[in-house]
Design a protein around this motif. Structure first.
Motif, mmCIF file in Angstrom:
data_model
loop_
_atom_site.group_PDB
_atom_site.id
_atom_site.type_symbol
_atom_site.label_atom_id
_atom_site.label_comp_id
_atom_site.label_asym_id
_atom_site.label_seq_id
_atom_site.Cartn_x
_atom_site.Cartn_y
_atom_site.Cartn_z
ATOM 1 N N THR A 197 5.656 17.710 40.840
ATOM 2 C CA THR A 197 5.627 18.869 39.940
ATOM 3 C C THR A 197 6.585 18.674 38.765
ATOM 4 O OG1 THR A 197 5.096 20.353 41.782
ATOM 5 C CG2 THR A 197 5.994 21.359 39.791
ATOM 6 N N VAL A 198 7.783 18.191 39.063
ATOM 7 C CA VAL A 198 8.787 17.959 38.023
ATOM 8 C C VAL A 198 8.286 16.943 37.002
ATOM 9 C CG1 VAL A 198 11.092 17.016 37.565
ATOM 10 C CG2 VAL A 198 10.748 18.596 39.470
ATOM 11 N N SER A 199 7.587 15.916 37.480
ATOM 12 C CA SER A 199 7.082 14.872 36.571
ATOM 13 C C SER A 199 6.027 15.414 35.616
ATOM 14 C CB SER A 199 6.502 13.711 37.383
ATOM 15 O OG SER A 199 5.289 14.094 38.016
ATOM 16 N N ARG A 200 5.405 16.535 35.949
ATOM 17 C CA ARG A 200 4.359 17.132 35.109
ATOM 18 C C ARG A 200 4.890 18.284 34.247
ATOM 19 N NH1 ARG A 200 -0.862 16.081 37.663
ATOM 20 N NH2 ARG A 200 -1.645 18.130 37.055
ATOM 21 N N LYS A 201 6.130 18.654 34.488
ATOM 22 C CA LYS A 201 6.724 19.806 33.808
ATOM 23 C C LYS A 201 6.942 19.524 32.319
ATOM 24 C CE LYS A 201 11.145 20.845 34.262
ATOM 25 N NZ LYS A 201 11.617 21.104 32.880
ATOM 26 N N LYS A 241 8.840 20.177 28.743
ATOM 27 C CA LYS A 241 10.269 20.254 28.456
ATOM 28 C C LYS A 241 10.806 21.681 28.447
ATOM 29 C CE LYS A 241 10.726 15.917 25.894
ATOM 30 N NZ LYS A 241 11.099 15.288 24.596
ATOM 31 N N LYS A 242 10.079 22.598 27.846
ATOM 32 C CA LYS A 242 10.569 23.970 27.702
ATOM 33 C C LYS A 242 10.292 24.839 28.938
ATOM 34 C CE LYS A 242 10.256 24.056 22.652
ATOM 35 N NZ LYS A 242 9.680 24.766 21.465
ATOM 36 N N THR A 243 9.525 24.303 29.875
ATOM 37 C CA THR A 243 9.190 25.067 31.090
ATOM 38 C C THR A 243 10.310 24.948 32.114
ATOM 39 O OG1 THR A 243 6.860 24.562 30.727
ATOM 40 C CG2 THR A 243 7.465 25.425 32.887
ATOM 41 N N THR A 244 10.709 26.070 32.678
ATOM 42 C CA THR A 244 11.753 26.037 33.703
ATOM 43 C C THR A 244 11.184 25.459 34.986
ATOM 44 O OG1 THR A 244 11.234 28.260 34.523
ATOM 45 C CG2 THR A 244 12.862 28.083 32.729
ATOM 46 N N LEU A 245 12.067 24.913 35.818
ATOM 47 C CA LEU A 245 11.616 24.306 37.072
ATOM 48 C C LEU A 245 10.935 25.336 37.959
ATOM 49 C CD1 LEU A 245 11.456 21.988 39.083
ATOM 50 C CD2 LEU A 245 13.773 22.532 39.826
ATOM 51 N N ASN A 246 11.506 26.534 38.034
ATOM 52 C CA ASN A 246 10.936 27.575 38.893
ATOM 53 C C ASN A 246 9.517 27.944 38.445
ATOM 54 O OD1 ASN A 246 11.328 29.539 41.094
ATOM 55 N ND2 ASN A 246 11.100 31.038 39.460
ATOM 56 N N LYS A 247 9.321 28.027 37.145
ATOM 57 C CA LYS A 247 8.000 28.360 36.615
ATOM 58 C C LYS A 247 7.010 27.239 36.897
ATOM 59 C CE LYS A 247 5.722 30.128 32.465
ATOM 60 N NZ LYS A 247 5.893 30.478 31.026
ATOM 61 N N ALA A 248 7.489 25.999 36.783
ATOM 62 C CA ALA A 248 6.626 24.840 37.051
ATOM 63 C C ALA A 248 6.210 24.807 38.520
ATOM 64 C CB ALA A 248 7.355 23.556 36.685
ATOM 65 N N LEU A 249 7.158 25.091 39.403
ATOM 66 C CA LEU A 249 6.856 25.103 40.838
ATOM 67 C C LEU A 249 5.856 26.196 41.175
ATOM 68 C CD1 LEU A 249 10.430 24.512 42.343
ATOM 69 C CD2 LEU A 249 8.517 22.922 42.389
ATOM 70 N N ARG A 250 6.020 27.366 40.546
ATOM 71 C CA ARG A 250 5.133 28.496 40.818
ATOM 72 C C ARG A 250 3.701 28.237 40.363
ATOM 73 N NH1 ARG A 250 6.872 31.457 44.879
ATOM 74 N NH2 ARG A 250 9.047 32.106 44.623
#
Length: 202
Positions: free
Chosen positions: A127-131, A133-142
């Motif tokens: 998930t982190v690898s697809r995130k 730059k401006k997206t927060t980790l929590n939002k990416a995980l969700r």
């Protein structure tokens, strides 16, 4: 063949060819080892007058096969870095189910739980690898994890859910009674033991 043969003790370390060999051995992807336990957990000799033997033999997935499973999953995740989530789930589910089904008849509960946690960390990294730059980790995980059959952090889409190692039910093989015979006419008894027969030789 001599190169494929070795002597092992399931309970104690032994010396072989000048080296100390740890207890237990691996066979067909399983690790067989005995552990010293108290009388309430000990195995016994069986028969009419069973005697407590002071140890319990436990069969688990071997460390070698666990690591091989990690690598198989890692390769699939790596190969699907840019693939849709549904495609990744479709490729992972058969691998996880097949591996778990192979080990579901032995003491695999702790291993399954550990594997589920390791897989979650792998998918978090995916998930982190697809995130962006401006997206927060929590939002990416969700975006990829939501509340479902495995709780808040279920890796799923609208149409498919990732199979969890830990949801695999452990099903022990039932030992066949030493006095039983497939020719005794007891079809009810043998209907339970037709898939896989283990003879109790105690």
């Amino acid at each position: 063949k001599p190169e494929k043969t070795s002597i092992r003790h399931t309970l104690k370390s032994i010396k072989q060819d000048g080296k100390i060999v740890d207890p237990g051995f691996d066979f067909l992807g399983f690790n067989i080892r005995s552990y010293p336990v108290g009388k309430h957990h000990s195995g016994n000799t069986g028969g009419k007058h069973p005697r407590i033997i002071g140890f319990k033999t436990i069969i688990k997935p071997s460390k070698k096969k666990i690591l091989a499973h990690h690598e198989a999953i890692k390769e699939v995740i790596k190969a699907n870095k840019k693939a849709p989530q549904a495609a990744l789930i479709a490729r992972l589910n058969p691998i996880i189910r097949g591996w778990c089904n192979y080990y579901r008849t032995v003491a695999s509960k702790e291993t399954f739980s550990s594997e589920a946690h390791i897989l979650w960390n792998m998918l978090r990294a995916w998930t982190v690898s697809r995130k962006k730059k401006k997206t927060t980790l929590n939002k990416a995980l969700r975006k990829y994890f939501s509340n479902g059959k495995h709780g808040l952090w279920t890796f799923q889409t609208k149409d498919c859910v990732l199979y969890h190692h830990a949801e695999t039910e452990i099903r022990r093989h039932q030992l066949v009674k030493p006095e039983a015979s497939p020719y005794d006419g007891n079809w009810t008894y043998w209907s339970i033991h037709t898939r896989c027969i283990y003879w109790d030789t105690k």
